[in-house]
Scaffold this active site. Sequence first.
Site, mmCIF file in Angstrom:
data_model
loop_
_atom_site.group_PDB
_atom_site.id
_atom_site.type_symbol
_atom_site.label_atom_id
_atom_site.label_comp_id
_atom_site.label_asym_id
_atom_site.label_seq_id
_atom_site.Cartn_x
_atom_site.Cartn_y
_atom_site.Cartn_z
ATOM 1 N N GLY A 75 0.297 5.487 5.052
ATOM 2 C CA GLY A 75 0.727 4.330 4.083
ATOM 3 C C GLY A 75 -0.133 3.244 4.131
ATOM 4 O O GLY A 75 -0.984 3.062 5.100
ATOM 5 N N ILE B 262 -6.164 -1.031 2.761
ATOM 6 C CA ILE B 262 -7.220 -0.861 3.600
ATOM 7 C C ILE B 262 -7.169 -1.931 4.708
ATOM 8 O O ILE B 262 -6.657 -3.184 4.535
ATOM 9 C CB ILE B 262 -8.720 -1.294 2.602
ATOM 10 C CG1 ILE B 262 -9.739 -1.071 3.614
ATOM 11 C CG2 ILE B 262 -8.775 -2.898 2.383
ATOM 12 C CD1 ILE B 262 -11.255 -0.998 2.798
ATOM 13 N N CYS C 240 -5.300 -5.154 3.664
ATOM 14 C CA CYS C 240 -4.057 -4.469 3.352
ATOM 15 C C CYS C 240 -3.697 -4.700 1.861
ATOM 16 O O CYS C 240 -2.728 -4.817 1.247
ATOM 17 C CB CYS C 240 -3.001 -5.133 4.052
ATOM 18 S SG CYS C 240 -3.107 -4.810 5.745
#
EC number: 2.3.1.181
Length: 256
Positions: free
Chosen positions: A108, A111, A211
């Site tokens: 999940g 990046i 992220c």
Amino acid sequence: METSSLSVLIDRSRNMNKKVEFRHLGKMRYAKAWDYQTELFDSIVQSKLENRKRTDRGENAVSTNNYLLFVEHPHVYTLGKSGKEEHLLLDQQGLEKEHVEFFKINRGGDITYHGPGQIVGYPILDLDNFFTDIHKYLRFLEEAVMLTLQDYGIKSGRIDGLTGVWIGEENDPNPRKICALGVKTSRWVTMHGLALNVNADLKYFGNIVPCGISDKAVTSMEQELGHQLDMNEVEGKLKNHLATLFEMELFENQEN
């Protein structure tokens, strides 16, 4: 009915295995480490499928294995299933120039970056051996990191709605992320995990939207303390905090 339910609980308790084998993979390229943890992950899932067949035949289930892997990767960007590829700000030529690899992976999250000076932890656990609660699992990973940072006098915390561990006072307008989390689970078996910036070169985060969060900074223990840290020492503290929180019976196979 009550007796049957009780026997199921007793059988489950009997088969819970809190023994966790710790393996330090050293410095390893991302693809090799991904294959390595996938092999362990698949073996646990297969064991659980075989246990279901055993119980269907009225036989006793066998304990499933658990692993905790620590590794340090060469420069690499990884993009999770829910991530956007435009959050990688380099094209293929740019990646080659920076000597950075890039992988789309099955965890999940968005990046993130892995590289030297960063502790990457991959717990490959059968949560049936501990607790079947993904939210609690993620919070325990964060808590282990927060306790490790506390050992060095670094105050850290969480931000509502975001995973990972953050530096900054409450209501700080510029919180700094020091540890990213991204996991995959199937049949309550976990893989992937956490990445704690210890002595990491933070310039590599400038090539991504970390992220998927564009308005918050990234930091490291070195950045916060003003000096490099002993990676082995930090790893030891993090490993011990994980073991305590999860009540792991941690052991190390010297052959690995």
